[in-house]
Design a protein around this motif. Structure first.
Motif, PDB file in Angstrom:
ATOM      1  N   ARG A  64      -4.478   0.994  -1.845  1.00 48.42           N
ATOM      2  CA  ARG A  64      -4.007  -0.297  -1.514  1.00 48.42           C
ATOM      3  C   ARG A  64      -3.763  -1.181  -2.678  1.00 48.42           C
ATOM      4  NH1 ARG A  64      -4.911  -0.409   3.604  1.00 48.42           N
ATOM      5  NH2 ARG A  64      -4.619  -2.941   3.820  1.00 48.42           N
TER       6      ARG A  64
ATOM      7  N   THR B 277     -10.882   2.759   7.896  1.00 54.91           N
ATOM      8  CA  THR B 277     -10.347   3.497   6.667  1.00 54.91           C
ATOM      9  C   THR B 277      -9.187   4.477   7.044  1.00 54.91           C
ATOM     10  OG1 THR B 277     -12.608   3.248   5.645  1.00 54.91           O
ATOM     11  CG2 THR B 277     -11.189   5.402   5.232  1.00 54.91           C
TER      12      THR B 277
ATOM     13  N   SER C  31      -9.388  -3.928   6.319  1.00 59.00           N
ATOM     14  CA  SER C  31      -9.338  -2.593   5.886  1.00 59.00           C
ATOM     15  C   SER C  31     -10.051  -2.148   4.814  1.00 59.00           C
ATOM     16  CB  SER C  31      -7.746  -2.092   5.580  1.00 59.00           C
ATOM     17  OG  SER C  31      -6.964  -1.920   6.710  1.00 59.00           O
ATOM     18  N   LEU C  32     -10.884  -1.136   4.733  1.00 60.64           N
ATOM     19  CA  LEU C  32     -11.553  -0.804   3.631  1.00 60.64           C
ATOM     20  C   LEU C  32     -11.603   0.839   3.579  1.00 60.64           C
ATOM     21  CD1 LEU C  32     -13.573  -1.893   1.184  1.00 60.64           C
ATOM     22  CD2 LEU C  32     -15.394  -1.283   2.866  1.00 60.64           C
ATOM     23  N   ASP C  33     -11.099   1.290   2.400  1.00 65.25           N
ATOM     24  CA  ASP C  33     -10.835   2.574   2.074  1.00 65.25           C
ATOM     25  C   ASP C  33     -11.855   3.298   1.340  1.00 65.25           C
ATOM     26  OD1 ASP C  33      -8.291   2.538   3.607  1.00 65.25           O
ATOM     27  OD2 ASP C  33      -7.074   3.081   2.014  1.00 65.25           O
TER      28      ASP C  33
ATOM     29  N   THR D  52      -6.146  -8.243   5.626  1.00 66.02           N
ATOM     30  CA  THR D  52      -6.906  -7.664   4.510  1.00 66.02           C
ATOM     31  C   THR D  52      -8.008  -8.525   3.834  1.00 66.02           C
ATOM     32  OG1 THR D  52      -5.333  -8.678   2.939  1.00 66.02           O
ATOM     33  CG2 THR D  52      -4.795  -6.413   3.601  1.00 66.02           C
TER      34      THR D  52
ATOM     35  N   CYS E  83       0.914  -1.289  -0.244  1.00 62.39           N
ATOM     36  CA  CYS E  83      -0.009   0.010   0.229  1.00 62.39           C
ATOM     37  C   CYS E  83       0.813   1.167   0.126  1.00 62.39           C
ATOM     38  CB  CYS E  83      -0.944  -0.060   1.286  1.00 62.39           C
ATOM     39  SG  CYS E  83      -1.997  -1.454   1.334  1.00 62.39           S
TER      40      CYS E  83
ATOM     41  N   TYR F 219      -9.480  -4.391  -3.729  1.00 62.34           N
ATOM     42  CA  TYR F 219     -10.975  -4.494  -3.538  1.00 62.34           C
ATOM     43  C   TYR F 219     -11.553  -5.486  -3.534  1.00 62.34           C
ATOM     44  CZ  TYR F 219     -15.677  -2.600  -3.554  1.00 62.34           C
ATOM     45  OH  TYR F 219     -17.223  -2.272  -3.142  1.00 62.34           O
TER      46      TYR F 219
ATOM     47  N   HIS G 152     -10.485   2.741  -2.999  1.00 58.52           N
ATOM     48  CA  HIS G 152      -9.644   1.751  -2.361  1.00 58.52           C
ATOM     49  C   HIS G 152      -8.543   1.054  -3.077  1.00 58.52           C
ATOM     50  CE1 HIS G 152      -9.403  -1.852   0.400  1.00 58.52           C
ATOM     51  NE2 HIS G 152      -8.865  -2.370  -0.739  1.00 58.52           N
TER      52      HIS G 152
ATOM     53  N   SER H 294      -8.334  10.393  -0.713  1.00 58.63           N
ATOM     54  CA  SER H 294      -9.892  10.074   0.069  1.00 58.63           C
ATOM     55  C   SER H 294     -10.473  11.447   0.553  1.00 58.63           C
ATOM     56  CB  SER H 294      -9.871   9.262   1.366  1.00 58.63           C
ATOM     57  OG  SER H 294      -8.685   8.400   1.085  1.00 58.63           O
TER      58      SER H 294
END
Ligand code: SF4
Ligand code: SF4
Length: 495
Positions: free
Chosen positions: A222, A253, A210-212, A188, A110, A230, A218, A259
């Motif tokens: 990542r 997040t 983790s989820l962005d 993840t 990431c 994703y 995402h 973002s």
């Protein structure tokens, strides 16, 4: 501001310690145990001068909430002491959170990775079986009757046999020692399979992931070696929920510069994915995040603009019956609206490192907090306590260096914090201060961590004072819902 009682022999009541803050033309008075009341401007001065009519509602409120004690009333000092002990119940209970870095290897790279992860094929990045056993023995000696084992990486599922070995051995040791242990694996979910999830189910293991945000957001940050982070997370999430159920999985997040303009889309993604909690976490300044590839560092002002807009949106969703709590705000609310501590080691005084949390690095090194080992990877060993191979736990946790750090990060003695109305709910983050300001005590006037917390406390107290009944119910629901284990899952999580 802290209210200092003047000498007044004619006073008909005694003062308990309290602090106050001016907020929108009113005063917010907060006593030592976090009970509070709003009053007109000038009230703190009136109380100090004993100019409060004893037949007024304010007077009764001040007595009931233990800002003052009537000279001829019941002596309730012991009640106040009990409340104080309850707020500080995290002290004297041993180390509650044990973070074990099983491997540095990861299938992701990431852009903002703060743990300096290594590619999957890198040798000598997994914790040895002998060190795993040493760490478990250390945990059993240093914890109280309840503890959380949080397994981190890299990606712990990159070393599946060691992960199973660790969990089995640790649970066995906890049972033998009569301890209640929760296990959280930070992953993840991109490498998870049915067999591992069934093992988690049978062993009562929770998962933090983790989820962005939506796919494009995402995947921008990542980066998975084989692509499609994703899709892999969403696939793993579906399988995990099928086997573990909804409640045992949380996500956070990491907010990158990319973002910042997409807060509401991120929130929508969490709702769509069925989460009931979202943790909007600033990008770290450590590891690759110190110089993120293709991302910019951003100011605390930019983060606050993002955060408060997202928080407004989350509250508006709650008012339309969508249940979603922002974890950090919920932690603060738990501290404000309930008599209990939140169990969040990054927001307590004395600070959590070495008292509430210990980190076991893959090579056997022990650090006083998670960010400390990240700093260690960058060559700064200021927060290294010793090694699980050599050191005696008692000696290590009573080392003069650790005691000095705790003394320097005790909010009650920090300039700025000592007279801040929000002190009973706040804390100090020694590594953050050290990285941003060069010393663990930090300096509040230019401290981003303080600026954000102060703004969030102001925001929440405005809602508590002026919010409608529905908003009050939502705030209380957030405060009640966030359990210690949920906080630890949401607050530390993967990376
Ligand atoms: S942030 Fe986590 S998932 Fe991403 S590269 Fe680092 S260790 Fe791996
Ligand atoms: S860090 Fe800031 S908000 Fe928190 S107690 Fe200290 S001065 Fe107050």
């Amino acid at each position: 501001m802290i209210a200092q009682p003047p000498k007044n022999d004619n006073a008909s009541f005694q003062l308990y310690p309290f602090r106050f803050r001016r907020l929108d033309g009113q005063e917010l008075l907060v006593n030592e145990v976090g009970e509070f009341l709003f009053a007109r401007a000038g009230t703190a001065g009136d109380v100090l001068r004993r100019c409060v009519p004893n037949d007024s509602a304010l007077y009764r409120n001040l007595v009931a909430k233990q800002f003052i004690r009537e000279d001829h009333g019941r002596n309730l000092d012991d009640v106040l002491a009990t409340k104080y002990r309850t707020k500080k119940a995290f002290l004297g209970q041993g180390v509650g959170l044990h973070i074990l870095v099983l491997t540095l290897r990861c299938d992701h790279a990431c852009r903002y990775c703060q743990v300096s992860s290594k590619p999957l094929a890198t040798p000598d990045c997994d914790m040895s079986l002998e060190d795993i056993e040493r760490c478990i023995a250390f945990m059993m000696r240093t914890s109280g009757s309840t503890l959380t084992l949080e397994v981190q990486g890299g990606e712990p599922l990159a070393a599946p046999d060691r992960l199973r070995f660790l969990i089995e051995k640790a649970q066995c040791a906890a049972t033998a020692a009569g301890k209640d242990m929760a296990v959280v694996v930070c992953t993840t979910l991109s490498m998870v399979d049915r067999g591992m999830l069934e093992f988690f189910r049978d062993r009562n293991v929770s998962v933090s992931t983790s989820l962005d945000g939506p796919q494009q957001l995402h995947d921008h940050c990542r980066i998975r070696a084989s692509g499609g982070s994703y899709e892999a997370v969403v696939r793993g999430l579906g399988l995990a929920r099928e086997i573990l159920g909804m409640e045992r999985i949380s996500a956070l997040t990491t907010v990158s510069s990319y973002s910042l303009r997409h807060g509401r889309q991120i929130v929508d993604e969490f709702v769509q994915q069925g989460f009931r909690t979202i943790f909007l976490r600033q990008m770290s300044r450590l590891g690759r995040a110190a110089a993120p590839q293709g991302l910019e560092r951003y100011s605390i002002e930019a983060f606050m603009e993002f955060y408060f807009d997202a928080l407004e949106y989350i509250l508006s969703l709650n008012r339309s019956d969508t249940e979603l709590a922002e974890a950090y705000a919920a932690i603060l609310l738990r501290k404000i609206l309930t008599p209990f501590p939140a169990g969040y080691v990054n927001l307590q005084s004395p600070a959590g490192p070495g008292t509430g949390v210990v980190v076991y690095h893959y090579n056997g090194d022990i650090y006083s907090q998670d960010e400390g080992r990240m700093l260690g990877e960058l060559g700064d060993q200021s927060f290294r306590l010793g090694s699980v191979r050599e050191d005696d736990p008692e000696r290590m946790l009573q080392a003069p260096e650790l005691v000095a750090m705790l003394r320097d990060s005790c909010s009650e003695s920090l300039p700025g914090c000592a007279d801040c109305a929000y002190l009973p709910f706040c804390g100090c983050d020694p590594v953050f201060n050290y990285v941003q300001q060069g010393r663990v005590a930090g300096s509040r006037p230019t401290n981003d961590w303080c600026r954000f917390n102060m703004a969030l406390f102001d925001y929440l107290f405005r809602l508590i004072r002026g919010g409608d009944r529905q908003t009050q119910r939502i705030l209380m629901a957030w405060a009640r819902r966030v359990s210690a284990s949920e906080v630890q899952q949401a607050g530390v999580g993967p990376c």
